[in-house]
Scaffold this active site. Sequence first.
Site, PDB file in Angstrom:
ATOM      1  N   ASN A  15       6.768   6.329   0.752  1.00 27.37           N
ATOM      2  CA  ASN A  15       6.425   7.089  -0.204  1.00 27.37           C
ATOM      3  C   ASN A  15       5.494   8.432   0.195  1.00 27.37           C
ATOM      4  O   ASN A  15       4.510   8.230   0.659  1.00 27.37           O
ATOM      5  CB  ASN A  15       5.293   6.317  -1.234  1.00 27.37           C
TER       6      ASN A  15
ATOM      7  N   HIS B  72      12.038   9.434  -7.105  1.00 30.12           N
ATOM      8  CA  HIS B  72      10.846   9.500  -6.390  1.00 30.12           C
ATOM      9  C   HIS B  72      10.911   8.223  -5.669  1.00 30.12           C
ATOM     10  O   HIS B  72      11.425   7.246  -6.283  1.00 30.12           O
ATOM     11  CB  HIS B  72       9.400   9.440  -7.387  1.00 30.12           C
TER      12      HIS B  72
ATOM     13  N   CYS C 224       2.296  11.890  -7.243  1.00 28.97           N
ATOM     14  CA  CYS C 224       3.757  11.534  -6.866  1.00 28.97           C
ATOM     15  C   CYS C 224       4.684  12.377  -7.938  1.00 28.97           C
ATOM     16  O   CYS C 224       5.985  12.577  -7.488  1.00 28.97           O
ATOM     17  CB  CYS C 224       4.071   9.983  -6.825  1.00 28.97           C
TER      18      CYS C 224
HETATM   19  N1  COA Z   1       2.195  -7.874   3.852  1.00 29.29           N
HETATM   20  C1  COA Z   1       2.369  -9.043   3.716  1.00 29.29           C
HETATM   21  N2  COA Z   1       1.663  -9.526   2.318  1.00 29.29           N
HETATM   22  C2  COA Z   1       1.279  -8.630   1.650  1.00 29.29           C
HETATM   23  C3  COA Z   1       1.198  -7.146   1.734  1.00 29.29           C
HETATM   24  C4  COA Z   1       1.456  -6.664   3.148  1.00 29.29           C
HETATM   25  N3  COA Z   1       1.856  -5.379   3.379  1.00 29.29           N
HETATM   26  N4  COA Z   1       0.680  -6.659   0.727  1.00 29.29           N
HETATM   27  C5  COA Z   1       0.583  -7.584  -0.240  1.00 29.29           C
HETATM   28  N5  COA Z   1       0.957  -8.825   0.399  1.00 29.29           N
HETATM   29  C6  COA Z   1       0.687 -10.260  -0.501  1.00 29.29           C
HETATM   30  C7  COA Z   1      -0.357  -9.877  -1.490  1.00 29.29           C
HETATM   31  O1  COA Z   1      -1.614 -10.285  -1.054  1.00 29.29           O
HETATM   32  C8  COA Z   1       0.017 -11.326  -2.363  1.00 29.29           C
HETATM   33  O2  COA Z   1      -0.300 -12.216  -1.844  1.00 29.29           O
HETATM   34  P1  COA Z   1      -1.172 -13.363  -2.795  1.00 29.29           P
HETATM   35  O3  COA Z   1       0.292 -13.920  -3.661  1.00 29.29           O
HETATM   36  O4  COA Z   1      -1.429 -14.582  -1.769  1.00 29.29           O
HETATM   37  O5  COA Z   1      -2.136 -13.044  -3.616  1.00 29.29           O
HETATM   38  C9  COA Z   1       1.685 -11.178  -2.438  1.00 29.29           C
HETATM   39  O6  COA Z   1       1.985 -10.306  -1.012  1.00 29.29           O
HETATM   40  C10 COA Z   1       2.370 -10.557  -3.457  1.00 29.29           C
HETATM   41  O7  COA Z   1       1.605  -9.474  -3.653  1.00 29.29           O
HETATM   42  P2  COA Z   1       2.072  -8.491  -5.062  1.00 29.29           P
HETATM   43  O8  COA Z   1       1.339  -7.363  -5.165  1.00 29.29           O
HETATM   44  O9  COA Z   1       2.242  -9.302  -6.298  1.00 29.29           O
HETATM   45  O10 COA Z   1       3.416  -8.103  -4.530  1.00 29.29           O
HETATM   46  P3  COA Z   1       4.822  -7.138  -5.112  1.00 29.29           P
HETATM   47  O11 COA Z   1       6.043  -7.839  -4.984  1.00 29.29           O
HETATM   48  O12 COA Z   1       4.420  -6.569  -6.520  1.00 29.29           O
HETATM   49  O13 COA Z   1       4.869  -6.032  -3.969  1.00 29.29           O
HETATM   50  C11 COA Z   1       4.316  -3.753  -3.937  1.00 29.29           C
HETATM   51  C12 COA Z   1       3.815  -5.093  -3.951  1.00 29.29           C
HETATM   52  C13 COA Z   1       3.004  -2.938  -3.922  1.00 29.29           C
HETATM   53  C14 COA Z   1       5.062  -3.220  -2.982  1.00 29.29           C
HETATM   54  C15 COA Z   1       5.021  -3.440  -5.215  1.00 29.29           C
HETATM   55  O14 COA Z   1       4.148  -3.966  -6.353  1.00 29.29           O
HETATM   56  C16 COA Z   1       5.231  -2.017  -5.582  1.00 29.29           C
HETATM   57  O15 COA Z   1       5.813  -1.460  -4.936  1.00 29.29           O
HETATM   58  N6  COA Z   1       4.445  -1.638  -6.751  1.00 29.29           N
HETATM   59  C17 COA Z   1       4.760  -0.082  -7.179  1.00 29.29           C
HETATM   60  C18 COA Z   1       4.011   0.883  -6.122  1.00 29.29           C
HETATM   61  C19 COA Z   1       4.494   2.111  -6.596  1.00 29.29           C
HETATM   62  O16 COA Z   1       5.579   2.293  -6.778  1.00 29.29           O
HETATM   63  N7  COA Z   1       3.425   3.014  -6.318  1.00 29.29           N
HETATM   64  C20 COA Z   1       3.498   4.400  -6.240  1.00 29.29           C
HETATM   65  C21 COA Z   1       4.009   4.819  -7.521  1.00 29.29           C
HETATM   66  S1  COA Z   1       3.639   6.378  -7.393  1.00 29.29           S
END
Ligand code: COA
Length: 325
Positions: free
Chosen positions: A282, A252, A115
């Site tokens: 993304n 980004h 990224c």
């Molecule tokens: N739909 C519904 N529920 C989902 C889901 C989806 N697509 N993806 C994950 N969940 C659930 C998880 O299983 C978890 O459930 P649980 O509490 O029963 O275990 C819950 O939602 C929370 O998951 P979590 O990973 O803690 O959510 P979050 O608020 O951190 O959001 C992201 C997840 C991935 C959106 C977030 O962490 C993020 O954007 N991270 C950075 C990613 C990024 O920028 N990556 C690229 C860098 S280049």
Amino acid sequence: MTKRRSVIIGTGSYLPQTVLSNDDLAARLDTSDAWIVERTGICSRHVAAPGEFTSDLGAEAARRALAAAGCTPADIDLIVVATATPDQTFPAVATVIQHKLGMTHGAAFDVAAVCSGFLYALTVADALLASGGYGRALVIGAETMTRLLDWDDRTTAVLFGDGAGAVVLEAQMQPGSAADRGVLASRLHSDGRYNDLLHVDGGPSSTGTTGHLRMKGREVFRHAVVNLASVMGEVLEAAGLTAADVTWLVPHQANLRILEATARKLNLPADRVVITVDRHANTSAASVPLALDAAVRDGRIQPGDLVLLEAMGGGFTWGAAAVRW
Ligand code: COA
């Protein structure tokens, strides 16, 4: 004192025709439009058609950037492509694009920083232009990230999209001050300890397969805000500028909440941040040049503006650049 600067003289981008909405994903995964919008800000993403490759996306973005710059491929002597999703393991996508543009001269190669790839490619091209060995470069971020997704994994399948963005960089002599046009400063970082937080679980040397993208999103999020705030400060200091000088932040586009948190660290009002994550998701190395092109074409970015670019990705890698328009 004059200085040889790399000035962006044209931008272009390309998005594949097919659009996949959150509801389309919710029809085949245990997810919902409400969850995706609330946690990421993403509403839809573009997906490359069967037979449409990263090089096709990149070549079209390059053609549009060349047209905007008033250049032809004959005017270009360097192509640097940032991608994590090459058409083939080798040769470099840059040479495929070179061929698609009808070029047989100049140098073309890829950089792999996921990224952050566009920031890495821009910095490398800027250094080669500054060396005097090259006059005009195409710097391209092009990805087909959807080809790396495990479509049964709701934690990653909803986050990514396909697309490409490009800029034409031209070496120009400038007075040598912070008011110069062009790339004023850039800074890159990496820390390979974090491979397991964001990686692809395959490759030619390890499994002999392409593999799928795997991410521990919550941990990546935490590192992203800290690293991006730090590298933005570093690059502004290197350019002799402060956050108050920034006209546009072009970040980004991974997650709306990361964009907002990063802008807050700079005390930058939300309306100074270019946002495309809602409709592009993304697109990895393509996300910064796609957002840049959107803001140039709709007239937000104007001559004299200070544009701050930043990105963070797998590796981890991260970087930022301050560019005067
Ligand atoms: N739909 C519904 N529920 C989902 C889901 C989806 N697509 N993806 C994950 N969940 C659930 C998880 O299983 C978890 O459930 P649980 O509490 O029963 O275990 C819950 O939602 C929370 O998951 P979590 O990973 O803690 O959510 P979050 O608020 O951190 O959001 C992201 C997840 C991935 C959106 C977030 O962490 C993020 O954007 N991270 C950075 C990613 C990024 O920028 N990556 C690229 C860098 S280049």
